[in-house]
Design a protein around this motif. Sequence first.
Motif, PDB file in Angstrom:
ATOM      1  N   GLU A  16       0.870  -1.182   0.000  1.00 11.59           N
ATOM      2  CA  GLU A  16       0.000   0.000   0.000  1.00 11.59           C
ATOM      3  C   GLU A  16       0.906   1.231   0.000  1.00 11.59           C
ATOM      4  N   HIS A  17       0.843   2.034  -1.030  1.00 16.36           N
ATOM      5  CA  HIS A  17       1.713   3.205  -1.142  1.00 16.36           C
ATOM      6  C   HIS A  17       1.060   4.414  -0.474  1.00 16.36           C
ATOM      7  N   ASP A  18       1.816   5.079   0.390  1.00 13.95           N
ATOM      8  CA  ASP A  18       1.278   6.215   1.148  1.00 13.95           C
ATOM      9  C   ASP A  18       1.143   7.488   0.316  1.00 13.95           C
ATOM     10  N   LYS A  19       2.016   7.664  -0.672  1.00  9.48           N
ATOM     11  CA  LYS A  19       1.984   8.906  -1.459  1.00  9.48           C
ATOM     12  C   LYS A  19       0.707   8.969  -2.292  1.00  9.48           C
ATOM     13  N   ARG A  20       0.168  10.188  -2.393  1.00  6.88           N
ATOM     14  CA  ARG A  20      -1.009  10.459  -3.221  1.00  6.88           C
ATOM     15  C   ARG A  20      -0.751  11.757  -3.963  1.00  6.88           C
ATOM     16  N   ARG A  21      -1.519  11.986  -5.010  1.00 12.38           N
ATOM     17  CA  ARG A  21      -1.394  13.256  -5.731  1.00 12.38           C
ATOM     18  C   ARG A  21      -2.758  13.659  -6.275  1.00 12.38           C
ATOM     19  N   THR A  22      -3.069  14.925  -6.091  1.00  9.76           N
ATOM     20  CA  THR A  22      -4.262  15.497  -6.700  1.00  9.76           C
ATOM     21  C   THR A  22      -3.852  16.050  -8.057  1.00  9.76           C
ATOM     22  N   TYR A  62      -0.814   9.826 -18.649  1.00 12.65           N
ATOM     23  CA  TYR A  62      -0.385  10.549 -17.452  1.00 12.65           C
ATOM     24  C   TYR A  62      -0.809   9.765 -16.204  1.00 12.65           C
ATOM     25  N   THR A  63      -2.041   9.285 -16.207  1.00 14.83           N
ATOM     26  CA  THR A  63      -2.537   8.516 -15.065  1.00 14.83           C
ATOM     27  C   THR A  63      -1.647   7.309 -14.822  1.00 14.83           C
ATOM     28  N   MET A  64      -1.295   6.596 -15.882  1.00 16.58           N
ATOM     29  CA  MET A  64      -0.430   5.432 -15.751  1.00 16.58           C
ATOM     30  C   MET A  64       0.961   5.834 -15.251  1.00 16.58           C
ATOM     31  N   SER A  65       1.515   6.891 -15.815  1.00 14.58           N
ATOM     32  CA  SER A  65       2.838   7.365 -15.389  1.00 14.58           C
ATOM     33  C   SER A  65       2.829   7.801 -13.935  1.00 14.58           C
ATOM     34  N   LEU A  66       1.758   8.469 -13.523  1.00 11.67           N
ATOM     35  CA  LEU A  66       1.631   8.876 -12.129  1.00 11.67           C
ATOM     36  C   LEU A  66       1.595   7.650 -11.226  1.00 11.67           C
ATOM     37  N   ALA A  67       0.847   6.632 -11.626  1.00  8.68           N
ATOM     38  CA  ALA A  67       0.772   5.408 -10.831  1.00  8.68           C
ATOM     39  C   ALA A  67       2.157   4.789 -10.664  1.00  8.68           C
ATOM     40  N   HIS A  97      -9.684  16.583 -13.671  1.00  6.89           N
ATOM     41  CA  HIS A  97      -8.912  17.560 -12.902  1.00  6.89           C
ATOM     42  C   HIS A  97      -9.479  17.600 -11.487  1.00  6.89           C
ATOM     43  N   GLY A  98      -8.596  17.609 -10.502  1.00  7.78           N
ATOM     44  CA  GLY A  98      -9.019  17.667  -9.109  1.00  7.78           C
ATOM     45  C   GLY A  98      -9.134  16.317  -8.426  1.00  7.78           C
ATOM     46  N   ASP A  99      -9.052  15.216  -9.186  1.00  9.77           N
ATOM     47  CA  ASP A  99      -9.106  13.889  -8.571  1.00  9.77           C
ATOM     48  C   ASP A  99      -7.783  13.585  -7.868  1.00  9.77           C
ATOM     49  N   THR A 100      -7.867  12.925  -6.731  1.00  8.99           N
ATOM     50  CA  THR A 100      -6.683  12.502  -5.978  1.00  8.99           C
ATOM     51  C   THR A 100      -6.458  11.019  -6.237  1.00  8.99           C
ATOM     52  N   ILE A 101      -5.216  10.696  -6.617  1.00  9.01           N
ATOM     53  CA  ILE A 101      -4.867   9.338  -7.038  1.00  9.01           C
ATOM     54  C   ILE A 101      -3.872   8.719  -6.048  1.00  9.01           C
ATOM     55  N   TYR A 102      -4.063   7.452  -5.768  1.00  7.11           N
ATOM     56  CA  TYR A 102      -3.091   6.676  -5.006  1.00  7.11           C
ATOM     57  C   TYR A 102      -2.941   5.311  -5.679  1.00  7.11           C
ATOM     58  N   ALA A 103      -1.922   4.548  -5.261  1.00 10.79           N
ATOM     59  CA  ALA A 103      -1.643   3.277  -5.932  1.00 10.79           C
ATOM     60  C   ALA A 103      -1.398   2.154  -4.931  1.00 10.79           C
ATOM     61  N   VAL A 120      14.207 -10.711 -11.981  1.00 16.69           N
ATOM     62  CA  VAL A 120      13.087 -10.123 -12.709  1.00 16.69           C
ATOM     63  C   VAL A 120      11.861 -10.195 -11.800  1.00 16.69           C
ATOM     64  N   VAL A 121      11.240  -9.049 -11.568  1.00 17.32           N
ATOM     65  CA  VAL A 121      10.078  -8.967 -10.685  1.00 17.32           C
ATOM     66  C   VAL A 121       8.897  -8.413 -11.477  1.00 17.32           C
ATOM     67  N   THR A 122       7.769  -9.091 -11.392  1.00 19.41           N
ATOM     68  CA  THR A 122       6.541  -8.609 -12.036  1.00 19.41           C
ATOM     69  C   THR A 122       5.562  -8.186 -10.949  1.00 19.41           C
ATOM     70  N   MET A 123       5.017  -6.994 -11.139  1.00 19.56           N
ATOM     71  CA  MET A 123       4.105  -6.400 -10.162  1.00 19.56           C
ATOM     72  C   MET A 123       2.816  -5.968 -10.860  1.00 19.56           C
ATOM     73  N   HIS A 124       1.694  -6.204 -10.223  1.00 19.77           N
ATOM     74  CA  HIS A 124       0.415  -5.697 -10.723  1.00 19.77           C
ATOM     75  C   HIS A 124       0.126  -4.398  -9.977  1.00 19.77           C
ATOM     76  N   VAL A 125       0.010  -3.300 -10.731  1.00 22.66           N
ATOM     77  CA  VAL A 125      -0.206  -1.978 -10.147  1.00 22.66           C
ATOM     78  C   VAL A 125      -1.650  -1.560 -10.391  1.00 22.66           C
ATOM     79  N   GLU A 126      -2.289  -1.070  -9.341  1.00 20.87           N
ATOM     80  CA  GLU A 126      -3.643  -0.532  -9.436  1.00 20.87           C
ATOM     81  C   GLU A 126      -3.621   0.906  -8.945  1.00 20.87           C
ATOM     82  N   ALA A 127      -4.250   1.797  -9.714  1.00 24.77           N
ATOM     83  CA  ALA A 127      -4.378   3.198  -9.317  1.00 24.77           C
ATOM     84  C   ALA A 127      -5.852   3.485  -9.054  1.00 24.77           C
TER      85      ALA A 127
END
Length: 153
Positions: A16-22, A62-67, A97-103, A120-127
């Motif tokens: 669970e990642h603590d960082k978020r961004r609006t 952008y959403t994917m890159s942010l994640a 615009h204005g949505d806050t995203i976390y991953a 080699v590590v494979t990770m499933h990322v959800e934003a």
Amino acid sequence: MPGRYYEEFEVGETIEHDKRRTVSEADNQQFCDMTMNQQPLHLDAEFAADSQFGERLVNGLYTMSLAVGLTIPDTTDGTIVANLSYDDVEHPNPVFHGDTIYARTTVTDKRETSDGERGVVTMHVEAYKVEPDGEDTLVCEFDRTALSLKRSD
């Protein structure tokens, strides 16, 4: 704090990642400018108002890159050799615009390289975007495969 070495990843664990961004209008505009994506659905308020969404959408890349960026400190910061692939990318819901995203990241696979020197590590990322009712909405998901350093002995 640096990311994890190959040995520190456990298949099946969820981080669970603590960082978020609006996400701001400027974020979306700058990303579209840098990538030369002039899609009016991202940039033209009047055009977007007539779409099924009723307003401008944040660029999905952008959403994917942010994640990815939100996950780096807890996964591969300083311990990565290279990103090998991004697979099965989906954008099930829009970001505005204005949505806050976390991953959230789940480790799905890991293996040593044939020479045994790296992994080699494979990770499933959800934003997700934060919703006022607490039922957050999945906005992007994908698999990320990275070539990771092993701890030196």
